[in-house]
Design a protein around this motif. Structure first.
Motif, PDB file in Angstrom:
ATOM      1  N   MET A 100      -0.716   4.850   8.624  1.00 16.84           N
ATOM      2  CA  MET A 100      -0.306   5.127   7.250  1.00 16.84           C
ATOM      3  C   MET A 100      -1.475   5.487   6.345  1.00 16.84           C
ATOM      4  O   MET A 100      -1.382   6.389   5.519  1.00 16.84           O
ATOM      5  CB  MET A 100       0.439   3.917   6.686  1.00 16.84           C
ATOM      6  CG  MET A 100       1.081   4.204   5.330  1.00 16.84           C
ATOM      7  SD  MET A 100       1.998   2.797   4.686  1.00 16.84           S
ATOM      8  CE  MET A 100       3.305   2.671   5.883  1.00 16.84           C
ATOM      9  N   ASP A 101      -2.585   4.779   6.522  1.00 14.93           N
ATOM     10  CA  ASP A 101      -3.714   4.943   5.610  1.00 14.93           C
ATOM     11  C   ASP A 101      -4.993   5.324   6.322  1.00 14.93           C
ATOM     12  O   ASP A 101      -6.027   5.498   5.678  1.00 14.93           O
ATOM     13  CB  ASP A 101      -3.959   3.622   4.867  1.00 14.93           C
ATOM     14  CG  ASP A 101      -2.669   2.998   4.415  1.00 14.93           C
ATOM     15  OD1 ASP A 101      -2.047   3.554   3.513  1.00 14.93           O
ATOM     16  OD2 ASP A 101      -2.268   1.967   4.989  1.00 14.93           O
ATOM     17  N   LEU A 102      -4.954   5.423   7.632  1.00 17.80           N
ATOM     18  CA  LEU A 102      -6.162   5.581   8.429  1.00 17.80           C
ATOM     19  C   LEU A 102      -5.930   6.535   9.595  1.00 17.80           C
ATOM     20  O   LEU A 102      -4.843   6.549  10.176  1.00 17.80           O
ATOM     21  CB  LEU A 102      -6.591   4.211   8.994  1.00 17.80           C
ATOM     22  CG  LEU A 102      -6.923   3.115   7.968  1.00 17.80           C
ATOM     23  CD1 LEU A 102      -6.960   1.747   8.662  1.00 17.80           C
ATOM     24  CD2 LEU A 102      -8.235   3.387   7.267  1.00 17.80           C
TER      25      LEU A 102
ATOM     26  N   LYS B   1       0.836  -1.197   0.000  1.00 16.05           N
ATOM     27  CA  LYS B   1       0.000   0.000   0.000  1.00 16.05           C
ATOM     28  C   LYS B   1       0.879   1.258   0.000  1.00 16.05           C
ATOM     29  O   LYS B   1       2.096   1.166   0.162  1.00 16.05           O
ATOM     30  CB  LYS B   1      -0.944  -0.006   1.201  1.00 16.05           C
ATOM     31  CG  LYS B   1      -0.278  -0.121   2.560  1.00 16.05           C
ATOM     32  CD  LYS B   1      -1.287  -0.598   3.612  1.00 16.05           C
ATOM     33  CE  LYS B   1      -0.678  -0.841   4.969  1.00 16.05           C
ATOM     34  NZ  LYS B   1      -0.303   0.347   5.721  1.00 16.05           N
TER      35      LYS B   1
ATOM     36  N   GLY C 265     -10.203   7.030   5.852  1.00 10.71           N
ATOM     37  CA  GLY C 265      -9.131   6.456   5.058  1.00 10.71           C
ATOM     38  C   GLY C 265      -8.097   7.458   4.583  1.00 10.71           C
ATOM     39  O   GLY C 265      -7.777   7.512   3.392  1.00 10.71           O
TER      40      GLY C 265
ATOM     41  N   ALA D 256      -4.208  -0.967   0.721  1.00 12.16           N
ATOM     42  CA  ALA D 256      -5.140  -0.285   1.626  1.00 12.16           C
ATOM     43  C   ALA D 256      -6.423   0.081   0.914  1.00 12.16           C
ATOM     44  O   ALA D 256      -7.515  -0.068   1.463  1.00 12.16           O
ATOM     45  CB  ALA D 256      -4.490   0.967   2.204  1.00 12.16           C
ATOM     46  N   GLN D 257      -6.288   0.582  -0.310  1.00 14.15           N
ATOM     47  CA  GLN D 257      -7.429   1.198  -0.980  1.00 14.15           C
ATOM     48  C   GLN D 257      -7.751   0.496  -2.287  1.00 14.15           C
ATOM     49  O   GLN D 257      -6.902  -0.156  -2.896  1.00 14.15           O
ATOM     50  CB  GLN D 257      -7.140   2.680  -1.240  1.00 14.15           C
ATOM     51  CG  GLN D 257      -6.905   3.450   0.067  1.00 14.15           C
ATOM     52  CD  GLN D 257      -6.747   4.943  -0.142  1.00 14.15           C
ATOM     53  OE1 GLN D 257      -6.705   5.405  -1.289  1.00 14.15           O
ATOM     54  NE2 GLN D 257      -6.665   5.682   0.945  1.00 14.15           N
TER      55      GLN D 257
END
Lengths: 376, 376
Positions: free
Chosen positions: B311-313, A41, B279, A67-68
């Motif tokens: 990192m993503d959240l 990610k 996110g 992640a996405q």
């Protein structure tokens, strides 16, 4: 800008070291009968999704996490079919068709997502790899609560409908082996995971792979350690170095008398000192928090950051370096053999993860090693 | 990822506000007979070089500055010919052909660069706009020292050879109006600049444009204020807001008893509280330094960041927001009307410049307003 870059900083990414790191971690898991996935990610932790994923795949990695959803779409285009790609954000409303079209597997993380998955037409579900289910055992971020997990596990129809291939949890304190939450998460995950014998248990992140064999389960999920960041803070780094960031000196300034340097005149240098300017700043992800704190390396010399890091430029005190070495065009390592990424992060008050994922787009990116075509 | 983005965060960039900001600053200069350039380095301060430059050009901006040569190459492709583009890093060795080919003007900042410029074939120089010369009056970063500047000015052949169109300096403390260095830089620049009556003096950056008419000279060089960051820290922001960053809630977690949230279990929430996950994380440029410090806005409610930004959240405490408002899919502003970018920066221990230039690539970018085709 990598193709047309002129006289700018160079980010070198060692794909062989990346592959070696995956093999090292996978070997730990393989001894216990498991294997390692690759977490790619954040654009492969800032190093480029395509070259990173190609390299890991060539090294033997057969399961990927992003992640996405859009990262999954890009990854599927890189990898082609057959290799499962799990999307950690889960089956968000309105995204099922994208999952199906790109053969992505959702990591289901709420009762609503499970219900939505079960409502999808069988033909649509068949186009996705079998999903994962995310149990929250202590992170309180994504995933089913214990009560929700138990309700799901008690519902035979739901379990058989969803038929998860993987059951995931995420560790909150894996980098602090003595933290009590580790044992708590482990016991909780073991109890829940044992009720899904048809699914692989995915438990350990990078640091988790160093907590002992209890933490291995079936599928390791390392991210940052693959990219050379130390998964065992406070102990020697077992990983190979992947990243080097070097920038040419643009100008060397001799200081004539006591003079301040940079924004805010935050640092004063004495007569006879010399300051070198390099063309990297916080717009390139070199954190402003390194102002008057960070270090570079010029040959064998460590050279301190002086003054404030500015948007495109950073100043180093090169007074201790001979003049013929500290000259315009000479390269200063901002991350390199003498300046580990973990040190840069500590000086900036953060962790290597943030330094990696913020690496900028103005660098000339040079990939070394790796499988043929990885860096194309 | 902007075109294929699914269920992700949205970065809205108001190009009309950008144009209004340029007009506001240009009007200050125009009253005194000058004008404003546009500084668009760092990919237009993170907002996209092409849409930003097109918008500023349509608003009337006729002089542009970038930091690096490759930025100049990209900008020339956007603007076409005729408008001068100054490259602040100067004429680095081996780059003259690139300057000539793309009609870029170097900002000469060392005696070596001036000598190299004078050695270029006349035919090559004729393909570049007339250069700028950079005098260092107190930043000690790039530019001729006062002694070097005086040696240049004393050399009639050099001055006539170089024939600078602009003479530049850079302020170190413009955001601190009371700092003694401001008067020093002003007097020094005025003295040097007066010896080049054929060149325009470019002195004031964003904050410099608010230091008073003494600081105007001929060509303002605003950057960050164009993009809505406050150039007058500690006083009300005179600029229009350009950026809004909003992210949908992915999941809302009810806390059953005292439970820690996020990495390192750094924050404990009580029974009955609710935490919302969005996110966006530090891989998107939402700084990890906002852990347990930042705020978002959900409707009219300010909601604090809880736990560590990952990192993503990122997690927000939405306990004070009614349940029907704080639900999956509802948007939380990370930067917006209730959460100014300057506040985000202050909470992260940095300045708006760094927040802007670190805005990530995973957002869906939505451009509003601006001239036709600017956001294409």
């Amino acid at each position: 800008m990598s193709s047309a870059c002129t006289a700018c900083a160079v980010l070198t990414i060692d794909l062989d070291a990346l592959a070696a790191n995956w093999r090292l971690l996978n070997a730990r898991m393989a001894e216990a009968g498991g294997e390692c996935a690759g977490v790619v990610k954040g654009d492969g932790y800032g190093l480029g999704l395509a070259p990173v994923a190609c390299t890991l795949h060539a090294a033997g990695c057969r399961t990927f996490f992003v992640a996405q959803i859009d990262e999954g779409v890009r990854l599927r285009a890189v990898l082609g079919g057959a290799v499962p790609v799990y999307v950690l954000c889960g089956l968000l409303p309105g995204t099922a068709e994208v999952f199906a079209e790109h053969e992505l597997a959702p990591v289901l993380s709420t009762p609503e997502q499970i219900a939505e998955y079960r409502r999808l037409p069988q033909a649509m579900r068949a186009r996705m790899p079998r999903p994962a289910v995310h149990f929250d055992t202590g992170m309180r971020r994504l995933g089913l609560t214990v009560a929700e997990a138990e309700a799901f596990l008690d519902d035979n129809d739901a379990v058989s409908d969803v038929d998860p291939a993987v059951v995931v949890t995420h560790l909150a304190c894996a980098d602090m082996p003595a933290h009590a939450l580790n044992a708590e998460q482990n016991a909780l995950f073991r109890r829940l995971r044992d009720r899904l014998p048809g699914a692989r248990g995915s438990y350990a992140n990078s640091s988790g792979l160093f907590l002992g064999a209890d933490s291995f389960f079936d599928l390791g999920r390392p991210g940052v350690a693959l990219y050379g960041v130390n998964p065992t803070p406070g102990r020697p780094n077992p990983m190979h170095t992947v990243v080097r960031l070097s920038a040419p000196i643009l100008q060397v300034r001799k200081i004539d008398g006591p003079e301040s340097v940079g924004y805010g005149a935050s640092h004063v240098m004495g007569a006879g000192s010399r300051v070198a300017t390099v063309g990297v700043g916080y717009a390139d992800g070199y954190p402003r928090a390194l102002s008057n704190r960070g270090h570079g390396a010029l040959g064998a010399w460590r050279v301190p950051v002086v003054g404030r890091v500015s948007m495109d430029l950073t100043l180093f005190d090169v007074s201790a370096v001979p003049e013929h070495e500290a000259r315009p065009g000479a390269m200063i390592d901002l991350i390199g053999p003498l300046i580990p990424i973990d040190e840069v992060a500590a000086d900036a008050g953060t962790i290597g993860y943030e330094i990696l994922t913020q690496l900028g787009s103005r660098y000339q990116r040079v990939y070394t090693g790796g499988p043929e075509g990885a860096a194309a």
